[in-house]
Write a protein that holds these residues in place. Structure first.
Motif, PDB file in Angstrom:
ATOM      1  N   VAL A  36       1.840  26.868  70.081  1.00  0.00           N
ATOM      2  CA  VAL A  36       0.398  26.780  69.893  1.00  0.00           C
ATOM      3  C   VAL A  36       0.018  25.363  69.504  1.00  0.00           C
ATOM      4  CG1 VAL A  36       0.122  29.211  69.288  1.00  0.00           C
ATOM      5  CG2 VAL A  36       0.485  27.527  67.463  1.00  0.00           C
ATOM      6  N   VAL A  37      -1.136  24.933  69.969  1.00  0.00           N
ATOM      7  CA  VAL A  37      -1.703  23.627  69.622  1.00  0.00           C
ATOM      8  C   VAL A  37      -2.990  23.893  68.858  1.00  0.00           C
ATOM      9  CG1 VAL A  37      -2.544  21.422  70.493  1.00  0.00           C
ATOM     10  CG2 VAL A  37      -0.731  22.638  71.725  1.00  0.00           C
ATOM     11  N   ASP A  40      -4.126  26.295  61.365  1.00  0.00           N
ATOM     12  CA  ASP A  40      -3.537  27.518  60.818  1.00  0.00           C
ATOM     13  C   ASP A  40      -4.118  28.773  61.453  1.00  0.00           C
ATOM     14  OD1 ASP A  40      -1.740  26.312  58.928  1.00  0.00           O
ATOM     15  OD2 ASP A  40      -3.489  25.734  57.758  1.00  0.00           O
ATOM     16  N   GLY A  41      -5.378  28.720  61.873  1.00  0.00           N
ATOM     17  CA  GLY A  41      -5.949  29.862  62.575  1.00  0.00           C
ATOM     18  C   GLY A  41      -5.249  30.132  63.893  1.00  0.00           C
ATOM     19  N   MET A  42      -4.889  29.068  64.605  1.00  0.00           N
ATOM     20  CA  MET A  42      -4.160  29.238  65.858  1.00  0.00           C
ATOM     21  C   MET A  42      -2.737  29.725  65.601  1.00  0.00           C
ATOM     22  SD  MET A  42      -4.475  29.156  69.107  1.00  0.00           S
ATOM     23  CE  MET A  42      -5.902  28.141  69.482  1.00  0.00           C
ATOM     24  N   VAL A  43      -2.134  29.262  64.503  1.00  0.00           N
ATOM     25  CA  VAL A  43      -0.824  29.788  64.113  1.00  0.00           C
ATOM     26  C   VAL A  43      -0.917  31.294  63.889  1.00  0.00           C
ATOM     27  CG1 VAL A  43       0.896  29.815  62.256  1.00  0.00           C
ATOM     28  CG2 VAL A  43       0.044  27.635  63.137  1.00  0.00           C
ATOM     29  N   HIS A  44      -1.953  31.713  63.175  1.00  0.00           N
ATOM     30  CA  HIS A  44      -2.150  33.139  62.893  1.00  0.00           C
ATOM     31  C   HIS A  44      -2.273  33.926  64.195  1.00  0.00           C
ATOM     32  CE1 HIS A  44      -3.376  36.433  60.199  1.00  0.00           C
ATOM     33  NE2 HIS A  44      -4.218  36.776  61.157  1.00  0.00           N
ATOM     34  N   GLY A  58       6.586  27.711  68.392  1.00  0.00           N
ATOM     35  CA  GLY A  58       6.415  26.292  68.082  1.00  0.00           C
ATOM     36  C   GLY A  58       4.977  25.972  67.733  1.00  0.00           C
ATOM     37  N   VAL A  59       4.795  24.886  66.987  1.00  0.00           N
ATOM     38  CA  VAL A  59       3.462  24.474  66.570  1.00  0.00           C
ATOM     39  C   VAL A  59       3.301  22.975  66.788  1.00  0.00           C
ATOM     40  CG1 VAL A  59       1.817  24.331  64.668  1.00  0.00           C
ATOM     41  CG2 VAL A  59       3.395  26.272  64.796  1.00  0.00           C
ATOM     42  N   VAL A  60       2.221  22.616  67.472  1.00  0.00           N
ATOM     43  CA  VAL A  60       1.772  21.226  67.517  1.00  0.00           C
ATOM     44  C   VAL A  60       0.501  21.172  66.671  1.00  0.00           C
ATOM     45  CG1 VAL A  60       0.911  19.356  68.969  1.00  0.00           C
ATOM     46  CG2 VAL A  60       2.756  20.841  69.803  1.00  0.00           C
TER      47      VAL A  60
END
Length: 271
Positions: A36-37, A40-44, A58-60
């Protein structure tokens, strides 16, 4: 990632719901990883698709707070370096929290901090971080201690407090280390309780939250638990920058629930 030889499929939903559907469908299709790019909302959002699936995550970081990325030690403000972490293929197994079927990675806000979030969501002006400053000042003028019913692995606590925070990681709100001892792989939540104090004392304590030194105050207590049951009248809980909903709620740690791409101390994983 493409330049490094990875086959990349780009997902971009028109709204949150479509983005969540695209992520879930891709995981169900058997992608090698979901990245996800965003913040924290996108991580969720991404965690709802990958948790329990075995698919690496993965996180960008490209959001405002980026607290999950901060907890992983990912480079902030450098998307190419964050993408390189995915390309390198090192993974780490981390704990996640779960409540009512929702997965989360960060800190549950359920007190004065949650009230500030409620107020921010009702405000239309100003834009940006200044809105949080004004909301905090306004909430201080009307805030009173909250009666909580708290169960920590079965131990019952009925008390009044300014806030209760349930942390799987150390920080929220862009680096505010509200649960400074929380770790991503220790199998427990850190639960911070701030007892009733004057508004001025609360402001002084919050000035130390950035560095995680507020826990030295006698009115701040830290507990650790695998299961947290929390109830308080009129409180809406927030986590990962997202609105969870009203209390009561039960929060459970799921140890080593997710594999994530992280800097080099992880386990090498073939792309």
């Amino acid at each position: 990632m493409t330049e490094a030889g990875l086959a990349v499929r780009t997902l971009a939903g028109r709204d949150v719901r479509e983005a969540a559907d695209l992520a879930r469908e891709s995981v169900e299709d058997g992608v090698c990883a979901l990245v996800v790019v965003g913040g924290d909302g996108m991580v969720h959002l991404g965690l709802q698709a990958v948790a329990g699936s075995g698919t690496p995550f993965g996180v960008v970081p490209a959001g405002t707070g980026n607290d999950f990325a901060r907890a992983l030690g990912l480079p902030l403000g450098d998307p190419e370096a964050a993408a390189d972490t995915v390309v390198a293929g090192h993974v780490r197994e981390i704990d996640l929290g779960r409540t009512d079927g929702q997965w989360f990675a960060g800190v549950v806000a359920a007190g004065f901090d949650a009230k500030v979030n409620d107020r921010v969501n009702r405000m239309r002006w100003p834009k940006g971080p200044r809105r949080y400053d004004l909301a905090t000042f306004a909430e201080l003028g009307v805030f009173t201690p909250i009666p909580y019913h708290l169960e920590l692995d079965g131990e019952v606590l009925d008390l009044e407090a300014m806030l209760v925070a349930v942390g799987n990681i150390a920080s929220y709100g862009g680096g505010l280390r509200i649960t400074p001892g929380a770790e991503l792989d220790d199998g427990v939540f850190d639960v911070v309780v701030v007892a009733p104090v004057s508004r001025l004392t609360l402001v002084r304590a919050f000035r130390r939250v950035k560095h995680g030194t507020h826990t030295v105050y006698p009115f701040v207590t830290v507990h650790r638990a695998r299961r947290v049951k929390l109830d308080a009248p009129g409180i809406t809980a927030y986590v990962d920058g997202e609105r969870l909903g009203p209390l009561p709620r039960t929060f459970d740690v799921v140890p080593r629930a997710q594999r994530v791409y992280a800097p080099a101390a992880g386990i090498p994983l073939d792309p």
